[in-house]
Design a protein around this motif. Sequence first.
Motif, PDB file in Angstrom:
ATOM      1  N   ALA A 114      62.412  54.189  49.136  1.00 45.13           N
ATOM      2  CA  ALA A 114      61.219  53.349  49.282  1.00 45.13           C
ATOM      3  C   ALA A 114      61.086  52.407  48.099  1.00 45.13           C
ATOM      4  O   ALA A 114      61.434  52.749  46.968  1.00 45.13           O
ATOM      5  CB  ALA A 114      59.972  54.218  49.397  1.00 45.13           C
ATOM      6  N   ASP A 115      60.556  51.237  48.386  1.00 46.79           N
ATOM      7  CA  ASP A 115      60.159  50.275  47.365  1.00 46.79           C
ATOM      8  C   ASP A 115      58.650  50.443  47.187  1.00 46.79           C
ATOM      9  O   ASP A 115      57.870  50.074  48.070  1.00 46.79           O
ATOM     10  CB  ASP A 115      60.494  48.862  47.818  1.00 46.79           C
ATOM     11  N   VAL A 116      58.230  51.021  46.063  1.00 51.48           N
ATOM     12  CA  VAL A 116      56.820  51.371  45.919  1.00 51.48           C
ATOM     13  C   VAL A 116      55.935  50.175  45.573  1.00 51.48           C
ATOM     14  O   VAL A 116      54.726  50.334  45.410  1.00 51.48           O
ATOM     15  CB  VAL A 116      56.628  52.502  44.887  1.00 51.48           C
ATOM     16  N   THR A 117      56.516  48.986  45.486  1.00 50.63           N
ATOM     17  CA  THR A 117      55.682  47.795  45.377  1.00 50.63           C
ATOM     18  C   THR A 117      55.195  47.337  46.744  1.00 50.63           C
ATOM     19  O   THR A 117      54.382  46.412  46.828  1.00 50.63           O
ATOM     20  CB  THR A 117      56.437  46.634  44.692  1.00 50.63           C
ATOM     21  N   ASP A 118      55.664  47.985  47.812  1.00 52.81           N
ATOM     22  CA  ASP A 118      55.292  47.650  49.191  1.00 52.81           C
ATOM     23  C   ASP A 118      54.387  48.753  49.747  1.00 52.81           C
ATOM     24  O   ASP A 118      54.793  49.906  49.857  1.00 52.81           O
ATOM     25  CB  ASP A 118      56.554  47.526  50.042  1.00 52.81           C
TER      26      ASP A 118
ATOM     27  N   ARG B  99      57.115  39.799  39.290  1.00 49.70           N
ATOM     28  CA  ARG B  99      57.942  40.998  39.426  1.00 49.70           C
ATOM     29  C   ARG B  99      57.514  42.071  38.432  1.00 49.70           C
ATOM     30  O   ARG B  99      57.487  43.264  38.758  1.00 49.70           O
ATOM     31  CB  ARG B  99      59.408  40.634  39.265  1.00 49.70           C
ATOM     32  N   ASP B 100      57.174  41.668  37.199  1.00 50.54           N
ATOM     33  CA  ASP B 100      56.684  42.640  36.220  1.00 50.54           C
ATOM     34  C   ASP B 100      55.360  43.253  36.669  1.00 50.54           C
ATOM     35  O   ASP B 100      55.138  44.459  36.515  1.00 50.54           O
ATOM     36  CB  ASP B 100      56.496  41.971  34.855  1.00 50.54           C
ATOM     37  N   ILE B 101      54.484  42.426  37.212  1.00 50.63           N
ATOM     38  CA  ILE B 101      53.193  42.915  37.700  1.00 50.63           C
ATOM     39  C   ILE B 101      53.413  43.921  38.826  1.00 50.63           C
ATOM     40  O   ILE B 101      52.815  45.004  38.852  1.00 50.63           O
ATOM     41  CB  ILE B 101      52.312  41.746  38.164  1.00 50.63           C
ATOM     42  N   ALA B 102      54.290  43.568  39.765  1.00 49.85           N
ATOM     43  CA  ALA B 102      54.542  44.455  40.902  1.00 49.85           C
ATOM     44  C   ALA B 102      55.156  45.778  40.455  1.00 49.85           C
ATOM     45  O   ALA B 102      54.748  46.854  40.900  1.00 49.85           O
ATOM     46  CB  ALA B 102      55.454  43.759  41.912  1.00 49.85           C
TER      47      ALA B 102
ATOM     48  N   VAL C 259      54.061  39.984  29.456  1.00 49.22           N
ATOM     49  CA  VAL C 259      53.511  40.436  30.733  1.00 49.22           C
ATOM     50  C   VAL C 259      53.764  41.925  30.926  1.00 49.22           C
ATOM     51  O   VAL C 259      52.886  42.661  31.392  1.00 49.22           O
ATOM     52  CB  VAL C 259      54.089  39.611  31.898  1.00 49.22           C
ATOM     53  N   TYR C 260      54.944  42.387  30.550  1.00 54.04           N
ATOM     54  CA  TYR C 260      55.230  43.828  30.609  1.00 54.04           C
ATOM     55  C   TYR C 260      54.217  44.596  29.771  1.00 54.04           C
ATOM     56  O   TYR C 260      53.639  45.593  30.226  1.00 54.04           O
ATOM     57  CB  TYR C 260      56.652  44.090  30.111  1.00 54.04           C
ATOM     58  N   SER C 261      53.982  44.155  28.543  1.00 53.50           N
ATOM     59  CA  SER C 261      53.022  44.827  27.666  1.00 53.50           C
ATOM     60  C   SER C 261      51.628  44.811  28.286  1.00 53.50           C
ATOM     61  O   SER C 261      50.909  45.827  28.261  1.00 53.50           O
ATOM     62  CB  SER C 261      52.988  44.149  26.296  1.00 53.50           C
ATOM     63  N   ALA C 262      51.241  43.667  28.856  1.00 57.41           N
ATOM     64  CA  ALA C 262      49.919  43.559  29.483  1.00 57.41           C
ATOM     65  C   ALA C 262      49.789  44.509  30.662  1.00 57.41           C
ATOM     66  O   ALA C 262      48.742  45.135  30.862  1.00 57.41           O
ATOM     67  CB  ALA C 262      49.676  42.120  29.925  1.00 57.41           C
ATOM     68  N   MET C 263      50.843  44.637  31.449  1.00 58.31           N
ATOM     69  CA  MET C 263      50.778  45.510  32.621  1.00 58.31           C
ATOM     70  C   MET C 263      50.763  46.983  32.229  1.00 58.31           C
ATOM     71  O   MET C 263      50.099  47.796  32.870  1.00 58.31           O
ATOM     72  CB  MET C 263      51.950  45.219  33.558  1.00 58.31           C
ATOM     73  N   LYS C 264      51.475  47.354  31.169  1.00 56.68           N
ATOM     74  CA  LYS C 264      51.394  48.732  30.704  1.00 56.68           C
ATOM     75  C   LYS C 264      50.005  49.003  30.117  1.00 56.68           C
ATOM     76  O   LYS C 264      49.465  50.112  30.258  1.00 56.68           O
ATOM     77  CB  LYS C 264      52.490  49.024  29.684  1.00 56.68           C
ATOM     78  N   GLY C 265      49.403  47.993  29.477  1.00 55.76           N
ATOM     79  CA  GLY C 265      48.014  48.133  29.053  1.00 55.76           C
ATOM     80  C   GLY C 265      47.087  48.335  30.243  1.00 55.76           C
ATOM     81  O   GLY C 265      46.133  49.119  30.185  1.00 55.76           O
ATOM     82  N   ALA C 266      47.390  47.653  31.343  1.00 55.75           N
ATOM     83  CA  ALA C 266      46.604  47.831  32.565  1.00 55.75           C
ATOM     84  C   ALA C 266      46.759  49.240  33.116  1.00 55.75           C
ATOM     85  O   ALA C 266      45.791  49.836  33.604  1.00 55.75           O
ATOM     86  CB  ALA C 266      47.029  46.801  33.608  1.00 55.75           C
TER      87      ALA C 266
END
Length: 271
Positions: free
Chosen positions: A64-68, A112-115, A157-164
Amino acid sequence: MQTGLDGRTVLVTGGNANIGKAIALAFAAERTNVVVCGRDAAQGRRVCDELPRHGAKDTLWYAADVTDRAQVQALVDAAREKFGGIDVLVNNVGGNVGLDAFAESDPSDWERDIALNITSTLNCTHAVLPGQIERGSGRVINIGSVSGIVGDPLLAVYSAMKGAVHAFTKVLAKEVGRHNITVNAIAPYGTLPEDGERDVSSGSRWHPDGIFARLAATRAEELHSVGRRTLLLRQTAHPSEIAAAAVYLASDAAAFVTGQILSIDGGTQIA
């Protein structure tokens, strides 16, 4: 330590490589049912073949692609059909697809980083939570990053998403604690696969065709600049050390631990 995990069902996203594989193996040793998902079916089946030898009661591999969201729901439905419910969710999928100063970055890489890092976590948690709420118990463990605490240059963006991921962990802990569900995150620093051949999937950053290999060949100095010194002789974590933290947070011993971000970083934040 008596973990109380025997017979419980654990879903590990991205459980076919690196940290995810180590987490799957660690839960297998606790005699759990282990559900592994990822995109590399061949590697996923190899991991699932290993799990019974480490003690797993039963296993399920699901590509599975867990972004879907639709694929995530199908995954969770398959796990419930086989095991009746998911006691522990480990949101391990994540990664970066580029290494650039933000002003020079490609917006398609942001998406892609966000997903990879937050959409995957939201999708899987949203699909698993209703069952945990209905049963009145559960564990959600998110794999964040020290990058999400201190921020890494060239990885905005990676850092921001891990902060999220970390912020989501805290908010969700507040919302579901009354259902006897704990929500915690683990924030590793750099972690290297223990076996460069057997512990990587085709989509892994550590794959011979992955981003780190490409950057090491073409932009080694920039890649090195992202690193930080630890306080120890060793500069990277072992995946098994991240896995041990996941087992603890899922265990009965951690029943009163929630909303926490556990850094496993060799002291880089105070070095």
